[in-house]
Design a protein around this motif. Structure first.
Motif, PDB file in Angstrom:
ATOM      1  N   ASP A  44      -7.405  -1.039   3.505  1.00 15.47           N
ATOM      2  CA  ASP A  44      -8.593  -1.887   3.344  1.00 15.47           C
ATOM      3  C   ASP A  44      -8.895  -2.135   1.873  1.00 15.47           C
ATOM      4  O   ASP A  44      -9.221  -3.255   1.475  1.00 15.47           O
ATOM      5  CB  ASP A  44      -9.814  -1.258   4.022  1.00 15.47           C
ATOM      6  N   GLU A  45      -8.786  -1.099   1.060  1.00 13.36           N
ATOM      7  CA  GLU A  45      -9.053  -1.254  -0.380  1.00 13.36           C
ATOM      8  C   GLU A  45      -7.997  -2.120  -1.040  1.00 13.36           C
ATOM      9  O   GLU A  45      -8.303  -2.967  -1.884  1.00 13.36           O
ATOM     10  CB  GLU A  45      -9.140   0.108  -1.061  1.00 13.36           C
ATOM     11  N   MET A  46      -6.736  -1.929  -0.681  1.00 12.23           N
ATOM     12  CA  MET A  46      -5.665  -2.763  -1.251  1.00 12.23           C
ATOM     13  C   MET A  46      -5.834  -4.219  -0.820  1.00 12.23           C
ATOM     14  O   MET A  46      -5.567  -5.140  -1.595  1.00 12.23           O
ATOM     15  CB  MET A  46      -4.294  -2.222  -0.862  1.00 12.23           C
ATOM     16  N   THR A  47      -6.307  -4.431   0.394  1.00 13.72           N
ATOM     17  CA  THR A  47      -6.580  -5.793   0.868  1.00 13.72           C
ATOM     18  C   THR A  47      -7.706  -6.417   0.055  1.00 13.72           C
ATOM     19  O   THR A  47      -7.620  -7.593  -0.338  1.00 13.72           O
ATOM     20  CB  THR A  47      -6.927  -5.781   2.374  1.00 13.72           C
ATOM     21  N   ARG A  48      -8.729  -5.652  -0.212  1.00 14.87           N
ATOM     22  CA  ARG A  48      -9.843  -6.149  -1.031  1.00 14.87           C
ATOM     23  C   ARG A  48      -9.354  -6.548  -2.421  1.00 14.87           C
ATOM     24  O   ARG A  48      -9.660  -7.633  -2.920  1.00 14.87           O
ATOM     25  CB  ARG A  48     -10.951  -5.087  -1.140  1.00 14.87           C
ATOM     26  N   ARG A  49      -8.558  -5.687  -3.053  1.00 10.61           N
ATOM     27  CA  ARG A  49      -8.036  -5.972  -4.388  1.00 10.61           C
ATOM     28  C   ARG A  49      -7.154  -7.221  -4.382  1.00 10.61           C
ATOM     29  O   ARG A  49      -7.245  -8.064  -5.273  1.00 10.61           O
ATOM     30  CB  ARG A  49      -7.236  -4.774  -4.908  1.00 10.61           C
ATOM     31  N   PRO A  63      -5.231   4.432  -2.625  1.00 11.49           N
ATOM     32  CA  PRO A  63      -6.209   3.596  -1.934  1.00 11.49           C
ATOM     33  C   PRO A  63      -5.763   3.288  -0.500  1.00 11.49           C
ATOM     34  O   PRO A  63      -4.569   3.273  -0.195  1.00 11.49           O
ATOM     35  CB  PRO A  63      -6.252   2.309  -2.754  1.00 11.49           C
ATOM     36  N   THR A  64      -6.730   3.031   0.346  1.00  8.55           N
ATOM     37  CA  THR A  64      -6.458   2.671   1.733  1.00  8.55           C
ATOM     38  C   THR A  64      -5.958   1.229   1.815  1.00  8.55           C
ATOM     39  O   THR A  64      -6.078   0.454   0.858  1.00  8.55           O
ATOM     40  CB  THR A  64      -7.734   2.784   2.575  1.00  8.55           C
ATOM     41  N   GLU A  89      -4.730   6.346 -11.111  1.00 12.77           N
ATOM     42  CA  GLU A  89      -5.483   6.714  -9.919  1.00 12.77           C
ATOM     43  C   GLU A  89      -4.942   8.056  -9.434  1.00 12.77           C
ATOM     44  O   GLU A  89      -3.753   8.352  -9.597  1.00 12.77           O
ATOM     45  CB  GLU A  89      -5.325   5.662  -8.819  1.00 12.77           C
ATOM     46  N   THR A  95       0.837  -1.211   0.000  1.00 16.30           N
ATOM     47  CA  THR A  95       0.000   0.000   0.000  1.00 16.30           C
ATOM     48  C   THR A  95       0.866   1.254   0.000  1.00 16.30           C
ATOM     49  O   THR A  95       0.567   2.221  -0.718  1.00 16.30           O
ATOM     50  CB  THR A  95      -0.956  -0.016   1.213  1.00 16.30           C
TER      51      THR A  95
END
Length: 176
Positions: free
Chosen positions: A39-44, A36-37, A32, A17
């Protein structure tokens, strides 16, 4: 300097991140505009990992110095054997061969999962380092999209490069 390439884990995501956030805010390597946070990088990361796509890190002196992953080029089923690569190297680690090591390993992993083509979408067509790296590893230019991104006060082109993988067109894919 020893660099180890290995699959990324969730424990690597804070470093990933930070590397990506720096690229988003200081360069045109990504289109971008807001980092991204975690949390967003974890989701991706989870989406790619759960989809069976490779996600790798380069570790130097115990720290993540860069990362690379492949993901779907497009979502429609006929594209299932074509992937798009992404490579990011920490600013302090650039120029030392980490990008090349990551891309070589990523190509091998994409062949292992029976992908047949890998596409590089290189932001800012004048990015000679990324273009040269891809060319050295068998990618060829297949097009330029002109002025498709606006970042840091200017319009940016995108260079498209492509490399065949494995048996390429010789046999149908087995990837579901």
């Amino acid at each position: 300097m020893t660099v180890a390439i290995r699959p990324a884990t969730e424990a690597d995501l804070p470093s990933i991140t930070a590397i990506y956030g720096d690229a988003v805010t200081t360069s045109t390597a990504s289109f971008e505009t807001d980092p991204p946070t975690l949390d967003e990088m974890t989701r991706r990361f989870t989406v790619l990992r759960d989809g069976g796509y490779p996600y790798l890190v380069a570790v130097r002196d115990g720290a993540v110095a860069g990362y690379a992953y492949a993901g779907p080029y497009h979502q429609r089923a006929a594209y299932r054997s074509t992937v798009e690569d992404s490579i990011y190297v920490a600013r302090t680690a650039r120029g030392g061969g980490i990008g090349r090591s990551l891309l070589e390993a990523l190509i091998a992993e994409c062949e292992r999962i029976d992908c047949r083509a890998i596409v590089a979408i290189i932001a800012e067509s004048g990015s000679t380092a990324s273009t040269a790296l891809h060319a050295r590893l068998g990618f060829r230019p297949v097009g330029t999209l002109e002025a498709v991104g606006y970042k840091h006060g200017r319009w940016l082109d995108v260079t498209l490069m492509q490399r065949p993988l494995g048996p390429a067109r010789d046999t149908p894919p087995t990837r579901a």
